[in-house]
Design a protein around this motif. Structure first.
Motif, PDB file in Angstrom:
ATOM      1  N   ASN A  53      -0.376  10.467  -8.484  1.00  0.00           N
ATOM      2  CA  ASN A  53       0.811   9.717  -8.086  1.00  0.00           C
ATOM      3  C   ASN A  53       1.871  10.656  -7.526  1.00  0.00           C
ATOM      4  OD1 ASN A  53       3.624   8.544  -8.696  1.00  0.00           O
ATOM      5  ND2 ASN A  53       2.285   6.747  -8.756  1.00  0.00           N
ATOM      6  N   ILE A  54       2.028  11.813  -8.171  1.00  0.00           N
ATOM      7  CA  ILE A  54       3.026  12.771  -7.682  1.00  0.00           C
ATOM      8  C   ILE A  54       2.615  13.290  -6.307  1.00  0.00           C
ATOM      9  CG2 ILE A  54       3.952  15.101  -8.090  1.00  0.00           C
ATOM     10  CD1 ILE A  54       4.123  14.320 -11.059  1.00  0.00           C
ATOM     11  N   ALA A  55       1.303  13.497  -6.132  1.00  0.00           N
ATOM     12  CA  ALA A  55       0.825  14.012  -4.852  1.00  0.00           C
ATOM     13  C   ALA A  55       0.977  12.990  -3.730  1.00  0.00           C
ATOM     14  CB  ALA A  55      -0.632  14.437  -4.990  1.00  0.00           C
ATOM     15  N   PHE A  56       0.658  11.736  -4.004  1.00  0.00           N
ATOM     16  CA  PHE A  56       0.582  10.758  -2.921  1.00  0.00           C
ATOM     17  C   PHE A  56       1.658   9.668  -2.968  1.00  0.00           C
ATOM     18  CE2 PHE A  56      -3.995  12.102  -3.312  1.00  0.00           C
ATOM     19  CZ  PHE A  56      -3.972  12.890  -2.179  1.00  0.00           C
ATOM     20  N   ASN A  82       0.823  -1.217   0.000  1.00  0.00           N
ATOM     21  CA  ASN A  82       0.000   0.000   0.000  1.00  0.00           C
ATOM     22  C   ASN A  82       0.854   1.263   0.000  1.00  0.00           C
ATOM     23  OD1 ASN A  82      -2.297  -1.429  -0.116  1.00  0.00           O
ATOM     24  ND2 ASN A  82      -3.095  -0.837   1.885  1.00  0.00           N
ATOM     25  N   GLY A  83       1.909   1.245  -0.765  1.00  0.00           N
ATOM     26  CA  GLY A  83       2.722   2.447  -0.900  1.00  0.00           C
ATOM     27  C   GLY A  83       3.660   2.723   0.253  1.00  0.00           C
ATOM     28  N   VAL A  84       3.826   1.735   1.160  1.00  0.00           N
ATOM     29  CA  VAL A  84       4.754   1.920   2.275  1.00  0.00           C
ATOM     30  C   VAL A  84       5.775   0.784   2.230  1.00  0.00           C
ATOM     31  CG1 VAL A  84       4.984   1.934   4.798  1.00  0.00           C
ATOM     32  CG2 VAL A  84       3.051   3.098   3.702  1.00  0.00           C
ATOM     33  N   CYS A  87      -0.325   4.658  -4.108  1.00  0.00           N
ATOM     34  CA  CYS A  87       0.573   5.270  -5.077  1.00  0.00           C
ATOM     35  C   CYS A  87       2.013   5.035  -4.652  1.00  0.00           C
ATOM     36  CB  CYS A  87       0.337   6.777  -5.142  1.00  0.00           C
ATOM     37  SG  CYS A  87      -1.291   7.205  -5.739  1.00  0.00           S
ATOM     38  N   SER A  88       2.857   4.673  -5.604  1.00  0.00           N
ATOM     39  CA  SER A  88       4.277   4.521  -5.290  1.00  0.00           C
ATOM     40  C   SER A  88       5.094   4.786  -6.540  1.00  0.00           C
ATOM     41  CB  SER A  88       4.551   3.105  -4.764  1.00  0.00           C
ATOM     42  OG  SER A  88       4.438   2.177  -5.814  1.00  0.00           O
ATOM     43  N   GLY A  89       6.413   4.834  -6.359  1.00  0.00           N
ATOM     44  CA  GLY A  89       7.263   5.149  -7.496  1.00  0.00           C
ATOM     45  C   GLY A  89       8.524   4.318  -7.545  1.00  0.00           C
TER      46      GLY A  89
END
Lengths: 480, 406
Positions: free
Chosen positions: B120-123, B68-70, B158-160
């Motif tokens: 995505n950029i925001a979160f 979950n993006g972590v 969201c992740s990158g």
């Protein structure tokens, strides 16, 4: 800049040979578009009530629509209120024979090379000539009538064959179809009407010649062709316009109805004024062309598009009946600052339907050429077959070629193929030809004509010659 | 900030939610997208399905796992990194390599039209950075796993990922996007930059739950003579989408993109590709294949964009689709946009069904119809799988593709 590029530039700067304008007494409506304009046009043409209602419905639809912006075109905003929606050369109202045609109009058509004089006519072509908004004359009426073929101006058809017009008008391109079709439906002035009775093979090729003469007018013509069961017709269309600095608007609608086992072959050589090398002037050509093919019927579009500042045109076929066939052959040339966004739509509805698309785009100068096409196979179209080939030729480094096909298939038995390539004329190809004593221009012309051959082969002979000539003129000085 | 729906975001940030009228979103299930919600990543309280752990450890090597993006430190493995490889989380990179993150967050993408990239950029404040320093060749594949395990229906993480290969470096990066849940999903964004002569093998395995949504984006910029080979396996999701934007910025750069999408049920699998030839003498190849069963829909919108001056461009693109059911649908749009003249560009697209002659041939040899179909479909898919050079990876992918083949 290489020698090739320089020559390309010289060639594209060639002038527009149909750029003259003729001084005709013309009856022009004041600029502006309101419900009253629609009523005025309808009134001028003495139209029945149902047609006026139809126009008004289209006008209401148009007001609620936005200009499409998805095409790859840069268009100066068009002020629809500054145009005049009615222009007609004034002349004697009824013509008994060709000799009654205004001599100035006759001269104009002579200059254009249109054989309006029956006596002078060598080719077996019946012509309906349209200047600005009004049909000037139709030749060979008698011969056609003997075969049962009705070929006349749209206005005449409304008066003489109202039932046929009423049944088919808007049946292929509904008034709400798109912005320009709605505009045309509201204000269309004239056009050609053609009816081929069942079982008849039209004894000659039919032809319409369009000419925009007046300044600040839009031309909105409407063509309706109905081919009854087992009939056959070949139809040609040509267009020119004088050279003017303003952009002129041309928004036409063509509807074809091909009943069971009939065949309609529709060929266009479009050579509206393209504007000058700085992009000043030229015709804005927004055209909706569509045909409906019933069982075992065939509709074939062939177009050679060399003119217009902007071309927005997608001749389409709805393959409604089983085993119906749709074909699209196109050569689109954009040089100078011309922009063309053109292609086709093949909508497969019936079973065992077949469509083929051959598109050749040529870009030179600062021209931008886009092929945009849709092949759609609906769930009902069992065993549908499509073959598409789009080739682009780039002549110069400032121009662009784009290919944007959409393929949507909802039936697994369909077989759909799309192929496209983009290339340039190689220095080595030119060198080879020059070595054999050809001038650079001849060599280029030969290569370009070879590139387009598959399409030219589809044109009736007289048109093929004309098309080749047009292509070389349009590329004159532009090719190395 | 708590999770809010796409519609609310649109209002807050002035973003425009894509509609059917947007070319790139023409075939997307807009009703489904409208129910997604986005917020800051908070991890998950849920237990990871055991199969996921098995899948993650199936590939040996360094890895970063995000749930979950972590970042999940326990499942990530940053020990014993080979010389030349720097693998770190966004959190660490913010301290040590801020310039790499800057490239990722200063996106060129037109945010006013690309809502999901903006979100995505925001979160997407967490992610992984793969950095290979000058001239090093990293043999072992680096794995980045993104898991969507939403606690609330609709929530989308969201992740990158940032991949930077310095001049002459080479590496293999495998991005796995998986998930479990009734809805929600993931929105990931990868930024790749390749120095001159660098070479990257890149695999994206999108295998999220069939009830979820995956929105992925890969942007790459290539230096002179660099080589990017990226292979997409787009398998999971009610809507599974990956956008590629590759920019060939240096002379003689090469890119090869291959993709396989296997649709079943009511899946919509969408691939949007744009390769920009911005420098002379670059080569690009795109080859995407789709196999569509049941009521699934495949979308391929692929572009070759040749900019002025990119003479000597050699570009090819193909998209082939196999429809296995009466209700499956293939939409393909191969685009060519060419503004240079010394070019050779080709594209081709086909849609068809299994070759009845081939089927008949196999049956005359005593192979039962079901088996014959499997063979032919497998053969069609293998043409993409076989483009993966690394044998271990190929076996690993084959195994995952087979599960979807049924």
């Amino acid at each position: 800049m290489s020698e090739t590029l320089r020559e390309i530039k010289e060639l594209t700067d060639a002038s527009y040979e149909y750029g003259f304008s003729t001084d005709l007494d013309t009856d022009i409506a004041p600029p502006g578009l309101t419900e009253d304009t629609v009523r005025l046009i309808s009134g001028k043409k003495d139209e029945p009530e149902w047609l006026l209602d139809w126009r008004l419905k289209a006008f209401a639809a148009w007001k609620s629509m936005d200009e499409p912006d998805w095409a790859k075109l840069e268009i100066h905003p068009i002020d629809y209120q500054s145009l005049s929606y009615w222009a007609a050369p004034t002349q004697k109202p009824v013509l008994d024979s060709m000799d009654d045609v205004d001599p100035e109009i006759r001269d104009m058509f002579d200059k254009l090379g249109i054989p309006l004089h029956e006596q002078k006519m060598l080719s077996n072509v019946a012509v309906d000539a349209i200047v600005d908004s009004v049909s000037v004359t139709t030749t060979f009426k008698m011969t056609l009538a003997a075969a049962g073929v009705i070929f006349c101006s749209f206005s005449e058809a409304v008066q003489d064959h109202p039932d046929l017009v009423r049944e088919h008008l808007g049946s292929v391109v509904p008034v709400r179809d798109n912005f320009f079709a709605a505009l045309n439906s509201a204000v269309f002035s004239d056009g050609s009407f053609c009816y081929i009775p069942a079982g008849v093979r039209c004894p000659m090729e039919l032809s319409t010649y369009f000419r925009i003469n007046s300044q600040n007018t839009g031309q909105f013509e409407r063509t309706l062709i109905i081919a009854e069961d087992d009939s056959h017709v070949s139809y040609l269309e040509g267009c020119t316009a004088p050279q003017r600095d303003e952009n002129q608007l041309h928004a036409a609608v063509v509807e074809l109805v091909a009943k069971d086992r009939s065949e309609i072959k529709y060929s266009t050589v479009q050579n509206w004024y393209p504007g000058d090398e700085n992009g000043v002037g030229g015709i804005y050509n927004f055209v909706t062309k569509r045909g409906r093919a019933h069982t075992d019927a065939k509709i074939s579009w062939t177009q050679v598009e060399t003119g217009s500042a902007i071309t927005w045109k997608y001749p389409s076929v709805i393959l409604q009946g089983d085993r119906s066939v749709g074909e699209f052959y196109s050569v689109a040339l954009s040089s100078k600052r011309q922009q063309a966004d053109t292609g086709t739509k093949m909508i497969h509805v019936g079973a065992d339907t077949t469509s083929s698309i051959i598109s050749k785009g040529i870009s030179a100068g600062h021209g931008q050429n886009t092929y945009r096409g849709l092949v759609k196979v609906l769930r009902s179209a069992q065993n549908a077959r499509n073959y598409t080939q789009c080739d682009s030729l780039l002549l110069g480094s400032e121009c662009g070629a784009h290919t944007i096909p959409y393929i949507e298939v909802k039936n697994p038995s369909a077989q759909v193929e799309h192929e496209a390539s983009t290339s340039t004329v190689g220095e080595d190809q030119l060198f080879y030809c020059r070595q054999r004593g050809m001038t650079e221009e001849d060599a280029m012309s030969m290569i370009v004509n070879g590139f387009c051959r598959e399409v030219f082969d589809e044109l009736p002979m007289e048109f093929a010659v004309e098309a080749q000539r047009l292509l070389s003129v349009s590329l004159e000085g532009s090719v190395g | 900030m708590t999770a809010t729906s796409t519609a609310e975001h649109q209002e807050i940030a002035g973003l425009t939610y894509p509609t059917k009228r947007d070319e790139a979103w023409r075939y997307a299930p807009h009703d489904v997208l409208g129910q997604l919600s986005f917020g800051l990543s908070v991890g998950s309280a849920r237990q990871l399905p055991p199969a996921f752990d098995a899948s993650i450890s199936a590939l040996e090597g360094p890895r970063i796992v995000l749930i979950n993006g972590v970042v999940d430190a326990e499942r990530s493995d940053l020990s014993a990194l080979p010389v030349g490889l720097r693998l770190s989380t966004f959190e660490d990179a913010r301290r040590d390599q801020p310039e790499l993150l800057a490239v990722h967050f200063d996106s060129d993408v037109d945010l006013s039209t690309d809502t999901f990239t903006a979100l995505n950029i925001a979160f997407g404040s967490n992610g992984a950075v793969v950095h290979v320093t000058g001239g090093h060749a990293i043999d072992v594949p680096v794995q980045i796993v993104d898991i969507a395990l939403p606690d609330e229906t609709g929530s989308t993480s969201c992740s990158g990922v940032v991949i930077h290969l310095e001049e002459g470096a080479s590496a293999t990066v495998v991005e796995t996007r998986i998930g479990d849940g009734d809805f929600g999903g993931s929105n990931t964004r990868t930024t790749i930059s390749l120095g001159d002569q660098a070479s990257l093998a890149h695999i994206v395995l999108q295998d999220i739950a069939l009830t979820q949504v995956h929105l992925g984006r890969v942007d790459a910029t290539q230096g002179a003579g660099s080589v990017l080979r990226s292979h997409l396996f787009n398998l999971g999701g009610r809507y599974g989408r990956v956008d590629y934007g590759v920019r060939l910025a240096g002379e003689g750069a090469k890119v090869e993109l291959t993709g396989l999408y296997l649709g079943m049920g009511n899946q919509v699998l969408d691939q949007q590709v744009t390769v920009v030839h911005a420098a002379p003498d670059c080569t690009s190849r795109q080859s995407f294949r789709g196999i569509l069963d049941d009521e699934s829909t495949g979308v391929f919108n692929g572009g070759i964009d040749v900019r002025p001056g990119a003479d000597g461009t050699d570009a090819e693109q193909s998209n082939d689709n196999l429809l296995l059911s009466d209700r499956a649908e293939a939409n393909t749009q191969p685009r060519l946009e060419i503004l240079a003249d010394q070019v050779a560009c080709k594209h081709g697209a086909t849609v068809g069904q299994l070759d009845t002659d081939a089927l008949y041939y196999l049956r005359t040899r005593g192979i039962p119809e079901a088996e014959a179909r499997r063979l032919l479909v497998g053969g069609f898919a293998d043409q993409v799988v076989d483009t993966v050079d690394n044998e271990i990876l190929r076996t690993w992918i084959t195994e995952r593709v087979r599960r979807h083949d049924g």
